[in-house]
Design a protein around this motif. Structure first.
Motif, mmCIF file in Angstrom:
data_model
loop_
_atom_site.group_PDB
_atom_site.id
_atom_site.type_symbol
_atom_site.label_atom_id
_atom_site.label_comp_id
_atom_site.label_asym_id
_atom_site.label_seq_id
_atom_site.Cartn_x
_atom_site.Cartn_y
_atom_site.Cartn_z
ATOM 1 N N ALA A 1 7.208 -8.563 -2.728
ATOM 2 C CA ALA A 1 7.479 -9.436 -1.580
ATOM 3 C C ALA A 1 7.915 -8.546 -0.429
ATOM 4 N N GLN A 2 7.391 -8.843 0.756
ATOM 5 C CA GLN A 2 7.696 -7.979 1.911
ATOM 6 C C GLN A 2 8.089 -8.849 3.096
ATOM 7 N N ALA A 3 9.065 -8.383 3.847
ATOM 8 C CA ALA A 3 9.556 -9.134 5.000
ATOM 9 C C ALA A 3 9.527 -8.280 6.258
ATOM 10 N N TRP A 4 9.400 -8.974 7.370
ATOM 11 C CA TRP A 4 9.469 -8.312 8.698
ATOM 12 C C TRP A 4 10.350 -9.206 9.546
ATOM 13 N N ARG A 5 11.101 -8.618 10.489
ATOM 14 C CA ARG A 5 12.033 -9.452 11.256
ATOM 15 C C ARG A 5 11.419 -10.059 12.509
ATOM 16 N N PHE A 6 10.115 -10.194 12.538
ATOM 17 C CA PHE A 6 9.394 -10.894 13.608
ATOM 18 C C PHE A 6 9.460 -10.116 14.918
ATOM 19 N N VAL A 7 8.665 -10.547 15.893
ATOM 20 C CA VAL A 7 8.682 -9.888 17.193
ATOM 21 C C VAL A 7 10.054 -10.075 17.833
ATOM 22 N N ALA B 1 3.119 -8.958 20.101
ATOM 23 C CA ALA B 1 2.197 -9.113 18.968
ATOM 24 C C ALA B 1 0.750 -8.908 19.420
ATOM 25 N N GLY B 2 0.414 -9.400 20.607
ATOM 26 C CA GLY B 2 -0.942 -9.210 21.134
ATOM 27 C C GLY B 2 -1.261 -7.732 21.319
ATOM 28 N N LEU B 3 -0.301 -7.002 21.895
ATOM 29 C CA LEU B 3 -0.500 -5.558 22.100
ATOM 30 C C LEU B 3 -0.634 -4.833 20.764
ATOM 31 N N GLU B 4 0.201 -5.253 19.800
ATOM 32 C CA GLU B 4 0.171 -4.578 18.503
ATOM 33 C C GLU B 4 -1.113 -4.912 17.750
ATOM 34 N N SER C 1 -2.838 -0.322 -8.131
ATOM 35 C CA SER C 1 -3.254 -0.702 -9.489
ATOM 36 C C SER C 1 -2.116 -1.327 -10.294
ATOM 37 N N GLU C 2 -0.861 -1.188 -9.825
ATOM 38 C CA GLU C 2 0.262 -1.697 -10.619
ATOM 39 C C GLU C 2 0.756 -3.077 -10.178
ATOM 40 N N ILE C 3 0.420 -3.476 -8.947
ATOM 41 C CA ILE C 3 0.913 -4.753 -8.409
ATOM 42 C C ILE C 3 -0.126 -5.849 -8.665
ATOM 43 N N ASP C 4 0.328 -6.968 -9.217
ATOM 44 C CA ASP C 4 -0.595 -8.070 -9.540
ATOM 45 C C ASP C 4 -0.668 -9.136 -8.452
ATOM 46 N N VAL C 5 0.445 -9.390 -7.764
ATOM 47 C CA VAL C 5 0.454 -10.379 -6.674
ATOM 48 C C VAL C 5 1.313 -9.839 -5.533
ATOM 49 N N ALA C 6 0.922 -10.185 -4.311
ATOM 50 C CA ALA C 6 1.679 -9.721 -3.147
ATOM 51 C C ALA C 6 1.898 -10.876 -2.185
ATOM 52 N N GLU C 7 3.127 -10.942 -1.690
ATOM 53 C CA GLU C 7 3.464 -11.890 -0.628
ATOM 54 C C GLU C 7 3.967 -11.049 0.537
ATOM 55 N N VAL C 8 3.194 -11.005 1.620
ATOM 56 C CA VAL C 8 3.548 -10.156 2.762
ATOM 57 C C VAL C 8 3.669 -10.998 4.023
ATOM 58 N N ASP C 9 4.435 -10.507 4.971
ATOM 59 C CA ASP C 9 4.651 -11.262 6.205
ATOM 60 C C ASP C 9 3.350 -11.399 6.975
ATOM 61 N N ASP C 10 2.979 -12.639 7.273
ATOM 62 C CA ASP C 10 1.726 -12.924 7.999
ATOM 63 C C ASP C 10 2.015 -13.897 9.132
ATOM 64 N N ARG C 11 3.133 -13.715 9.829
ATOM 65 C CA ARG C 11 3.444 -14.680 10.888
ATOM 66 C C ARG C 11 2.475 -14.565 12.056
ATOM 67 N N PHE C 12 1.787 -13.430 12.150
ATOM 68 C CA PHE C 12 0.566 -13.303 12.952
ATOM 69 C C PHE C 12 -0.479 -12.779 11.960
#
Lengths: 160, 383
Positions: free
Chosen positions: B363-369, B141-144, B271-282
């Motif tokens: 809603a967006q997901a990531w499988r973590f480092v 994650a630090g490198l990225e 312009s079409e999306i009103d709310v977003a939940e995205v992965d922010d584990r870092f």
């Protein structure tokens, strides 16, 4: 409320300690064999070439990520690479404080798809993205044919 | 055929849950979801999808341990070894086949039971090329983060804004474990960990379970439900090797969003999306993911964050739930939690953090480092 009653006295909780013991050997495969033997015996890095896509892969592999062809040709990686990104880690692999901090870098090589992640043998203050580096390999008698045969990347002499 | 979310069940997210076993956590979330949907799992549900990885559970063949706590004994069940949002996509497709009318998706974290969580994450590193070097897996994650900030000319200060905004959002979410009135200065002054990341850039672990009940439009009518429609789903993986992946951009999220937007007929996400939940584990992941989702131009998310564009009253409210920075890292439940939050927002059930007039959310997901895998769901308000 899902349960009718809840335990509030922490002393009443029960737990059982255990682990999932599992030991492995990890076979390095055909491409890994070529790479690690060349690293151990000659102290150099090899990439696998896809002639169809014009790509040299590091780490080497026997299949092309782009066209799925089988790769059989191995070519040397240029001796000098460039730090694409680096991080200074203040924790070691267990999460304990790393003192001094460790510098880790991802290094790319001109004309090569991929690169290598390894220690950067420089102080945090001297470490810069974009700096030119080359591998420092352990002495021949200490090499065993693993990624640890490389001690890390050190600044290239031309930029010292 | 349309597929909607007709029930949402969440437990509180907490740093530890010593009074519950992991099965009881699932039972609580499931009980809440069934009550919300008004369904009886023993009579109304045709399929149960759980999302788990044996290593995090501490025993083998997780799917064998599933049925009873979900009301799924002697019923079709399967386990997706991935994030809950990947399970949501699976259940969505099961209903689309016509074979299943009502499906349940579950994901959870009982990470406080794991004595060596970093060791498990380390097992995700390549055992020949990376793991023998002996680095903490958050080095990835630090490198990225360093590569992303440099490639997009994003100032580190933008990360301070993300953390401050998101952890404050969590104060308005009663289930959040890590809500706090954090200032940008606190973030900047927090201990260096994996530079440029500092301790407050990294989400803390939490236990919790999430269950969603999905139904076909016909079943939703029959059950008198008020569904939030799943308009699109997508998932994708970048190159699995650290060496050949894209370090600066979240390619997996861009591809997953492209698939979900195609299905949802979203052409101009910004312009079409009103709310977003995205992965922010870092912290940097929030900005990187917003750009990958087409919700900000490359290199613009950080500047927009500094202007407050992603706050509750900003142009695009992002991680109003409190994200993972504020709610805690619930591992495989992370993406499903975000889908649940978007569903609550679109239903108008998000309490004091409700965004008025939200009609379409992502809603967006990531499988973590150290993964480069992700999933996206586009949800739309009824009817």
């Amino acid at each position: 409320m899902t349960f009718l009653e809840r335990t509030t006295d922490a002393r009443r909780y029960r737990a059982w300690e255990g682990n999932m013991e599992a030991d492995y050997i990890y076979t390095s495969g055909l491409a890994g064999q070529r790479f690690f033997v060349a690293l151990r015996d000659e102290g150099r890095l090899l990439a696998a070439r896809c002639t169809a896509c014009g790509l040299d892969y590091l780490p080497p592999r026997i299949f092309c990520e782009e066209c799925f062809a089988e790769l059989t040709e191995f070519v040397p990686v240029p001796p000098e690479g460039q730090v694409a990104s680096l991080t200074v880690a203040h924790q070691d692999r267990t999460g304990a404080l790393a003192s001094p901090p460790q510098v880790w870098a991802f290094v790319t090589f001109k004309g090569v798809r991929g690169g290598l992640l390894h220690r950067l043998l420089a102080t945090p203050d001297a470490a810069r993205p974009g700096m030119r580096v080359h591998i420092r390999v352990r002495p021949r008698e200490a090499r065993t044919g693993t990624i640890a045969d490389i001690e890390g990347f050190e600044p290239a002499r031309s930029t010292k | 055929m349309r597929v909607g979310i007709i029930g949402v069940g969440l437990t509180a997210f907490r740093p530890s849950t010593p009074e519950y076993s992991w099965k009881e956590l699932m039972f609580e979330a499931a009980s809440r979801a069934y009550a919300d949907a008004g369904v009886d799992p023993r009579a109304d549900v045709g399929s149960f999808v759980t999302c788990a990885e044996d290593y995090y559970e501490g025993f083998g063949i997780f799917d064998e341990f599933v049925p009873d706590q979900l009301g799924a004994a002697l019923r079709p069940t399967c386990t997706v070894s991935g994030d809950g949002l990947q399970g949501l996509a699976n259940a969505f497709m099961q209903i689309q086949t016509g074979l299943i009318e009502v499906a349940v998706v579950e994901a959870h974290s009982k990470i406080s039971d794991v004595l060596t969580p970093i060791g498990i994450i380390e097992h995700g590193l390549d055992p020949i090329w990376n793991k023998p070097l002996g680095f903490h897996p958050y080095v990835v994650a630090g490198l990225e983060a360093a590569a992303y900030l440099r490639a997009t000319h994003t100032p580190t200060k933008a990360l301070d804004a993300v953390v401050s905004k998101t952890r404050r959002n969590a104060l308005r979410n009663p289930i959040a474990a890590y809500g706090a009135a954090v200032d940008m200065d606190h973030v900047a002054a927090s201990e260096a960990r994996f530079e440029p990341l500092r301790s407050l850039d990294i989400s803390g672990p939490a236990d919790g379970a999430v269950v969603l009940v999905l139904a076909s439009d016909r079943a939703a009518r029959r059950l008198h439900a008020n569904p939030v429609w799943i308009r699109g789903v997508g998932w994708a993986s970048d190159s699995p090797s650290l060496e050949t992946r894209d370090w600066a951009g979240a390619t997996y999220a861009r591809l997953a969003a492209g698939m979900a937007y195609r299905l949802a007929k979203v052409r101009r996400p910004s312009s079409e999306i009103d709310v977003a939940e995205v992965d922010d584990r870092f912290s940097y992941k929030e900005l990187q993911h917003l750009e990958a989702l087409g919700l900000a131009k490359s290199g613009e998310a950080g500047k927009a964050a500094l202007r407050g564009a992603y706050a509750a009253d900003g142009r695009l409210p992002v991680n109003i739930s409190g994200g993972s920075l504020g709610c805690g890292n619930v591992f495989e439940a992370t993406g499903l939690h975000r889908a649940a939050e978007v569903a609550l927002q679109l239903r108008g059930d998000a309490g004091s953090r409700q965004i008025d007039g939200a009609k379409v959310g992502v809603a967006q997901a990531w499988r973590f480092v150290p993964s480069a895998t992700g999933a996206v769901a586009v949800l739309g308000a009824g009817p």
